[in-house]
Design an enzyme around this catalytic site. Structure first.
Site, PDB file in Angstrom:
ATOM      1  N   ASP A  33       0.856  -1.187   0.000  1.00  0.00           N
ATOM      2  CA  ASP A  33       0.000   0.000   0.000  1.00  0.00           C
ATOM      3  C   ASP A  33       0.896   1.242   0.000  1.00  0.00           C
ATOM      4  OD1 ASP A  33      -3.220   0.539   1.019  1.00  0.00           O
ATOM      5  OD2 ASP A  33      -1.792   2.206   1.037  1.00  0.00           O
ATOM      6  N   ASN A  92     -13.060  -3.096   2.210  1.00  0.00           N
ATOM      7  CA  ASN A  92     -14.065  -2.043   2.326  1.00  0.00           C
ATOM      8  C   ASN A  92     -14.967  -2.107   1.097  1.00  0.00           C
ATOM      9  OD1 ASN A  92     -12.769  -1.089   4.662  1.00  0.00           O
ATOM     10  ND2 ASN A  92     -11.301   0.037   3.412  1.00  0.00           N
ATOM     11  N   GLY A  98     -15.640   3.328   3.493  1.00  0.00           N
ATOM     12  CA  GLY A  98     -14.298   3.868   3.291  1.00  0.00           C
ATOM     13  C   GLY A  98     -13.611   3.385   2.032  1.00  0.00           C
ATOM     14  N   GLN A  99     -14.325   2.673   1.153  1.00  0.00           N
ATOM     15  CA  GLN A  99     -13.674   2.246  -0.096  1.00  0.00           C
ATOM     16  C   GLN A  99     -13.378   3.474  -0.946  1.00  0.00           C
ATOM     17  OE1 GLN A  99     -15.877  -0.567  -2.532  1.00  0.00           O
ATOM     18  NE2 GLN A  99     -14.134  -0.936  -3.878  1.00  0.00           N
ATOM     19  N   SER A 100     -12.127   3.567  -1.396  1.00  0.00           N
ATOM     20  CA  SER A 100     -11.724   4.724  -2.195  1.00  0.00           C
ATOM     21  C   SER A 100     -11.275   4.331  -3.596  1.00  0.00           C
ATOM     22  CB  SER A 100     -10.612   5.505  -1.488  1.00  0.00           C
ATOM     23  OG  SER A 100      -9.486   4.676  -1.280  1.00  0.00           O
ATOM     24  N   HIS A 105     -10.337  -5.298  -3.725  1.00  0.00           N
ATOM     25  CA  HIS A 105      -9.022  -5.623  -3.162  1.00  0.00           C
ATOM     26  C   HIS A 105      -9.170  -6.021  -1.705  1.00  0.00           C
ATOM     27  CE1 HIS A 105      -9.807  -1.322  -2.699  1.00  0.00           C
ATOM     28  NE2 HIS A 105      -9.172  -1.387  -1.550  1.00  0.00           N
ATOM     29  N   HIS A 107      -7.154  -6.009   1.936  1.00  0.00           N
ATOM     30  CA  HIS A 107      -6.053  -5.440   2.710  1.00  0.00           C
ATOM     31  C   HIS A 107      -5.491  -6.526   3.632  1.00  0.00           C
ATOM     32  CE1 HIS A 107      -7.108  -1.021   2.144  1.00  0.00           C
ATOM     33  NE2 HIS A 107      -8.258  -1.592   1.798  1.00  0.00           N
TER      34      HIS A 107
HETATM   35  P1  AMP Z   1      -9.797   1.339   0.055  1.00  0.00           P
HETATM   36  O1  AMP Z   1      -9.884   2.656   0.770  1.00  0.00           O
HETATM   37  O2  AMP Z   1     -10.274   0.160   0.827  1.00  0.00           O
HETATM   38  O3  AMP Z   1     -10.436   1.446  -1.322  1.00  0.00           O
HETATM   39  O4  AMP Z   1      -8.253   1.072  -0.167  1.00  0.00           O
HETATM   40  C1  AMP Z   1      -7.496   1.697  -1.174  1.00  0.00           C
HETATM   41  C2  AMP Z   1      -6.063   1.655  -0.748  1.00  0.00           C
HETATM   42  O5  AMP Z   1      -5.257   1.936  -1.872  1.00  0.00           O
HETATM   43  C3  AMP Z   1      -5.681   2.676   0.327  1.00  0.00           C
HETATM   44  O6  AMP Z   1      -5.175   1.984   1.468  1.00  0.00           O
HETATM   45  C4  AMP Z   1      -4.622   3.538  -0.356  1.00  0.00           C
HETATM   46  O7  AMP Z   1      -3.606   3.910   0.537  1.00  0.00           O
HETATM   47  C5  AMP Z   1      -4.110   2.614  -1.441  1.00  0.00           C
HETATM   48  N1  AMP Z   1      -3.538   3.257  -2.621  1.00  0.00           N
HETATM   49  C6  AMP Z   1      -4.004   4.346  -3.285  1.00  0.00           C
HETATM   50  N2  AMP Z   1      -3.240   4.597  -4.365  1.00  0.00           N
HETATM   51  C7  AMP Z   1      -2.274   3.638  -4.390  1.00  0.00           C
HETATM   52  C8  AMP Z   1      -1.184   3.336  -5.263  1.00  0.00           C
HETATM   53  N3  AMP Z   1      -0.914   4.094  -6.339  1.00  0.00           N
HETATM   54  N4  AMP Z   1      -0.395   2.278  -4.985  1.00  0.00           N
HETATM   55  C9  AMP Z   1      -0.652   1.508  -3.896  1.00  0.00           C
HETATM   56  N5  AMP Z   1      -1.663   1.734  -3.044  1.00  0.00           N
HETATM   57  C10 AMP Z   1      -2.465   2.780  -3.278  1.00  0.00           C
END
Ligand code: AMP
Length: 118
Positions: A33, A92, A98-100, A105, A107
């Site tokens: 991450d 998430n 909190g999914q962004s 994926h 974690h």
């Molecule tokens: P989520 O919030 O569950 O969707 O998790 C997305 C994750 O992706 C977060 O923990 C971010 O820190 C991580 N993330 C965002 N951009 C990148 C990237 N370019 N390379 C690796 N991890 C990333």
């Protein structure tokens, strides 16, 4: 929600954006991450177009689902957490959780110390 082929993990899977690889097979790519929320923070990305857990479980084949979750375990083994250290797996689903990034994926986090669970 429709799958967006230009999300950041799709770009990483296509090799358009760099990532620190931990494990890879036909089902998954595991990367560090980029913004770790724990001392050890790995993401396991399925090699397919799935928005979230719900989408994955509905639309991936049984073979792919089994292969993907085995890849989660193989990632744990690759980073040496399958002993007394232990680890957390989480996912998430949706903005309210909190999914962004809207490519499914898992974690894998570890190294929290003696803080119990949240
Ligand atoms: P989520 O919030 O569950 O969707 O998790 C997305 C994750 O992706 C977060 O923990 C971010 O820190 C991580 N993330 C965002 N951009 C990148 C990237 N370019 N390379 C690796 N991890 C990333």
């Amino acid at each position: 929600m429709a799958y967006d082929k230009n999300n950041i993990f799709a770009k990483i899977l296509r090799g358009e954006i760099a990532a620190e690889k931990i494990f890879e097979n036909e089902f998954a790519l595991s990367i560090k991450d980029a913004f770790p929320a724990a001392p050890i923070h790995i993401l396991v990305l399925p090699k397919g177009e799935f928005v979230n857990f719900h989408d994955f479980m509905e639309n991936a084949t049984p073979e792919f689902i089994a292969g993907f979750y085995k890849a989660v375990r193989q990632t744990v083994d690759a980073i040496g957490l399958n002993d007394e250290k232990g680890y957390r797996i989480s996912m998430n689903t949706g903005k309210a959780a909190g999914q962004s990034v809207f490519h499914y994926h898992v974690h894998i986090t570890s190294g929290f110390g003696n803080v119990g669970h949240v």
